[in-house]
Design a protein around this motif. Structure first.
Motif, PDB file in Angstrom:
ATOM      1  N   GLU A 174      27.085  23.780 -51.228  1.00 37.72           N
ATOM      2  CA  GLU A 174      25.971  24.651 -49.440  1.00 37.72           C
ATOM      3  C   GLU A 174      25.105  23.461 -49.191  1.00 37.72           C
ATOM      4  O   GLU A 174      24.595  23.542 -47.961  1.00 37.72           O
ATOM      5  CB  GLU A 174      25.179  25.576 -50.368  1.00 37.72           C
ATOM      6  CG  GLU A 174      26.073  27.475 -50.842  1.00 37.72           C
ATOM      7  CD  GLU A 174      26.340  27.852 -49.065  1.00 37.72           C
ATOM      8  OE1 GLU A 174      25.833  29.157 -49.772  1.00 37.72           O
ATOM      9  OE2 GLU A 174      26.751  27.893 -48.412  1.00 37.72           O
ATOM     10  N   MET A 175      24.563  23.244 -49.994  1.00 34.64           N
ATOM     11  CA  MET A 175      23.590  21.077 -50.012  1.00 34.64           C
ATOM     12  C   MET A 175      24.234  20.730 -48.474  1.00 34.64           C
ATOM     13  O   MET A 175      23.537  20.409 -48.112  1.00 34.64           O
ATOM     14  CB  MET A 175      23.613  20.731 -50.864  1.00 34.64           C
ATOM     15  CG  MET A 175      22.861  21.232 -52.193  1.00 34.64           C
ATOM     16  SD  MET A 175      22.286  20.244 -53.801  1.00 34.64           S
ATOM     17  CE  MET A 175      22.570  18.732 -53.233  1.00 34.64           C
ATOM     18  N   LEU A 176      25.559  20.336 -49.498  1.00 34.28           N
ATOM     19  CA  LEU A 176      25.714  18.993 -47.950  1.00 34.28           C
ATOM     20  C   LEU A 176      26.090  20.279 -46.939  1.00 34.28           C
ATOM     21  O   LEU A 176      25.570  19.632 -45.700  1.00 34.28           O
ATOM     22  CB  LEU A 176      27.536  19.000 -48.597  1.00 34.28           C
ATOM     23  CG  LEU A 176      27.290  17.673 -49.331  1.00 34.28           C
ATOM     24  CD1 LEU A 176      26.502  17.216 -50.188  1.00 34.28           C
ATOM     25  CD2 LEU A 176      28.621  16.920 -50.160  1.00 34.28           C
ATOM     26  N   ARG A 177      26.491  21.316 -46.579  1.00 36.85           N
ATOM     27  CA  ARG A 177      26.316  22.350 -45.097  1.00 36.85           C
ATOM     28  C   ARG A 177      25.344  22.042 -44.731  1.00 36.85           C
ATOM     29  O   ARG A 177      25.039  21.852 -43.696  1.00 36.85           O
ATOM     30  CB  ARG A 177      27.356  23.360 -45.828  1.00 36.85           C
ATOM     31  CG  ARG A 177      28.718  22.998 -46.158  1.00 36.85           C
ATOM     32  CD  ARG A 177      29.063  24.439 -46.007  1.00 36.85           C
ATOM     33  NE  ARG A 177      29.306  25.157 -45.269  1.00 36.85           N
ATOM     34  CZ  ARG A 177      30.384  25.210 -44.049  1.00 36.85           C
ATOM     35  NH1 ARG A 177      31.322  24.152 -44.168  1.00 36.85           N
ATOM     36  NH2 ARG A 177      30.646  26.295 -42.935  1.00 36.85           N
ATOM     37  N   GLU A 178      23.798  22.573 -45.212  1.00 35.80           N
ATOM     38  CA  GLU A 178      22.572  22.330 -44.823  1.00 35.80           C
ATOM     39  C   GLU A 178      22.243  21.197 -44.286  1.00 35.80           C
ATOM     40  O   GLU A 178      21.839  21.280 -43.289  1.00 35.80           O
ATOM     41  CB  GLU A 178      21.878  23.116 -46.302  1.00 35.80           C
ATOM     42  CG  GLU A 178      22.164  24.394 -46.502  1.00 35.80           C
ATOM     43  CD  GLU A 178      20.793  24.369 -47.660  1.00 35.80           C
ATOM     44  OE1 GLU A 178      20.535  23.390 -48.076  1.00 35.80           O
ATOM     45  OE2 GLU A 178      20.833  25.339 -47.852  1.00 35.80           O
ATOM     46  N   ILE A 179      22.892  20.056 -45.068  1.00 30.49           N
ATOM     47  CA  ILE A 179      22.188  18.762 -43.932  1.00 30.49           C
ATOM     48  C   ILE A 179      23.382  18.142 -42.961  1.00 30.49           C
ATOM     49  O   ILE A 179      23.122  17.166 -42.336  1.00 30.49           O
ATOM     50  CB  ILE A 179      21.824  17.855 -45.305  1.00 30.49           C
ATOM     51  CG1 ILE A 179      23.136  17.104 -45.647  1.00 30.49           C
ATOM     52  CG2 ILE A 179      20.852  18.116 -46.156  1.00 30.49           C
ATOM     53  CD1 ILE A 179      22.716  15.651 -46.552  1.00 30.49           C
ATOM     54  N   VAL A 218      28.331   9.105 -42.705  1.00 35.43           N
ATOM     55  CA  VAL A 218      27.892  10.281 -43.556  1.00 35.43           C
ATOM     56  C   VAL A 218      27.066   9.911 -44.517  1.00 35.43           C
ATOM     57  O   VAL A 218      26.636  10.839 -45.226  1.00 35.43           O
ATOM     58  CB  VAL A 218      29.137  10.990 -43.284  1.00 35.43           C
ATOM     59  CG1 VAL A 218      29.358  12.396 -44.478  1.00 35.43           C
ATOM     60  CG2 VAL A 218      29.659  11.968 -42.246  1.00 35.43           C
ATOM     61  N   THR A 219      27.981   8.445 -45.048  1.00 35.17           N
ATOM     62  CA  THR A 219      27.301   8.061 -46.491  1.00 35.17           C
ATOM     63  C   THR A 219      25.666   8.595 -46.585  1.00 35.17           C
ATOM     64  O   THR A 219      25.049   8.180 -47.191  1.00 35.17           O
ATOM     65  CB  THR A 219      28.060   6.990 -47.132  1.00 35.17           C
ATOM     66  OG1 THR A 219      29.359   7.816 -46.971  1.00 35.17           O
ATOM     67  CG2 THR A 219      28.148   6.493 -48.456  1.00 35.17           C
ATOM     68  N   ALA A 220      25.275   7.978 -45.878  1.00 35.77           N
ATOM     69  CA  ALA A 220      23.897   7.098 -44.971  1.00 35.77           C
ATOM     70  C   ALA A 220      23.177   8.363 -44.603  1.00 35.77           C
ATOM     71  O   ALA A 220      22.089   8.764 -45.867  1.00 35.77           O
ATOM     72  CB  ALA A 220      23.945   5.875 -43.681  1.00 35.77           C
ATOM     73  N   LEU A 221      23.472   9.068 -44.194  1.00 38.47           N
ATOM     74  CA  LEU A 221      23.159  10.855 -44.051  1.00 38.47           C
ATOM     75  C   LEU A 221      23.077  11.673 -46.193  1.00 38.47           C
ATOM     76  O   LEU A 221      21.895  11.663 -46.061  1.00 38.47           O
ATOM     77  CB  LEU A 221      23.792  12.246 -43.684  1.00 38.47           C
ATOM     78  CG  LEU A 221      23.362  13.169 -43.311  1.00 38.47           C
ATOM     79  CD1 LEU A 221      21.975  13.171 -42.790  1.00 38.47           C
ATOM     80  CD2 LEU A 221      24.154  14.061 -42.349  1.00 38.47           C
ATOM     81  N   LEU A 222      23.721  11.167 -46.331  1.00 41.27           N
ATOM     82  CA  LEU A 222      23.877  12.046 -48.072  1.00 41.27           C
ATOM     83  C   LEU A 222      22.871  10.694 -48.716  1.00 41.27           C
ATOM     84  O   LEU A 222      21.682  12.366 -49.291  1.00 41.27           O
ATOM     85  CB  LEU A 222      25.118  11.411 -48.477  1.00 41.27           C
ATOM     86  CG  LEU A 222      26.287  12.687 -47.906  1.00 41.27           C
ATOM     87  CD1 LEU A 222      27.502  12.779 -48.702  1.00 41.27           C
ATOM     88  CD2 LEU A 222      26.118  14.274 -48.643  1.00 41.27           C
ATOM     89  N   HIS A 223      22.996   9.507 -48.674  1.00 39.14           N
ATOM     90  CA  HIS A 223      21.802   8.883 -48.907  1.00 39.14           C
ATOM     91  C   HIS A 223      20.305   9.546 -48.799  1.00 39.14           C
ATOM     92  O   HIS A 223      19.578   9.348 -49.862  1.00 39.14           O
ATOM     93  CB  HIS A 223      21.916   7.328 -48.994  1.00 39.14           C
ATOM     94  CG  HIS A 223      23.534   7.193 -50.160  1.00 39.14           C
ATOM     95  ND1 HIS A 223      24.293   6.384 -50.295  1.00 39.14           N
ATOM     96  CD2 HIS A 223      24.733   8.114 -50.680  1.00 39.14           C
ATOM     97  CE1 HIS A 223      25.764   6.427 -50.618  1.00 39.14           C
ATOM     98  NE2 HIS A 223      25.376   7.118 -51.175  1.00 39.14           N
TER      99      HIS A 223
END
Length: 246
Positions: free
Chosen positions: A86-91, A147-152
């Protein structure tokens, strides 16, 4: 949610009609129903239900100490994976859509947990980059960097960011990624060293590392050359690393 209740079921509101089917999943596994995708410490099976494809991850029964820990002190792996999805989809990070999770108890002790998602849309896995040639390989690596940068940038670091947990496909709009196996996630600020270290489990040729590092650095406002040197250095410490060409 009563501690003595035999199960805890959480279903996303969009899938509330699936409650009875999800409650039947432990018996479906016992019966050997569904299509086995993976069987190891945990087990993945695909099911078709009312015209829709779902994937269920059955987490293995923990040891006795962890059965107590998960029963009282810590969220189950299925719950954590559901919440992280849910957290990943929100961003805006792709992952198979979470449907719900089911925790099973035996008295005071935790027993098993199940995560239910829609089937992934992406047919390819990162490791396939070393098994066949993709004409759009550079695009895949650059999208992984972005995408990894977005996560970080949001403080999320996948703790098992390896060759089997990044899915991809080419679309008319560009590369689509889906990140899976989300139960282990670190949450907190990541500097350039911590961010590049999080990539250490991804095998890569020097050129692949270059594409990854350039896109990652650009998205995070960091030095591309330093990112490249760090990703290569951290990867070199990993057993079974792949450095060569195809």
């Amino acid at each position: 949610m009563n501690l003595l209740h035999p199960y805890t079921l959480v279903v996303h509101p969009d899938f509330k009609d699936l409650k009875d089917w999800i409650l039947s999943i432990p018996q479906l596994f016992t019966n050997g129903d569904g299509e086995i995708i993976y069987k190891g410490r945990n087990e993945l099976r695909a099911f078709s239900h009312q015209g829709t494809r779902y994937v269920v991850k059955a987490f293995r029964r923990p040891n006795l100490v962890n059965r107590f820990v998960y029963g009282f002190l810590r969220p189950s792996k299925a719950k954590r994976a559901y919440l992280h999805a849910e957290m990943l989809r929100e961003i805006g990070v792709g992952t198979p859509r979470p449907v719900g999770y089911l925790n099973i108890r035996q008295g005071f002790l935790f027993d098993r947990s199940y995560l239910i998602t829609l089937e992934a849309e992406c047919p390819h896995v990162y490791r396939e980059l070393f098994e066949q040639k993709f004409e759009y390989e550079e695009e895949v690596l650059r999208e992984i960097g972005r995408v990894t940068a977005l996560l970080h940038n949001h403080g999320y670091a996948h703790k098992d960011y390896g060759r089997g947990n990044i899915l991809f496909k080419q679309t008319p709009e560009g590369i689509k990624l889906e990140i899976v196996d989300l139960n282990r996630m670190d949450i907190g600020p990541l500097d350039i060293k911590a961010g590049c270290k999080n990539l250490e489990r991804l095998p890569a040729t020097p050129q692949m590392h270059r594409w990854l590092a350039e896109e990652y650095a650009q998205a995070r406002g960091m030095d591309p050359e330093k990112c490249y040197q760090l990703t290569v250095a951290y990867r070199s410490t990993q057993p079974g690393k792949i450095d060569g060409k195809y």
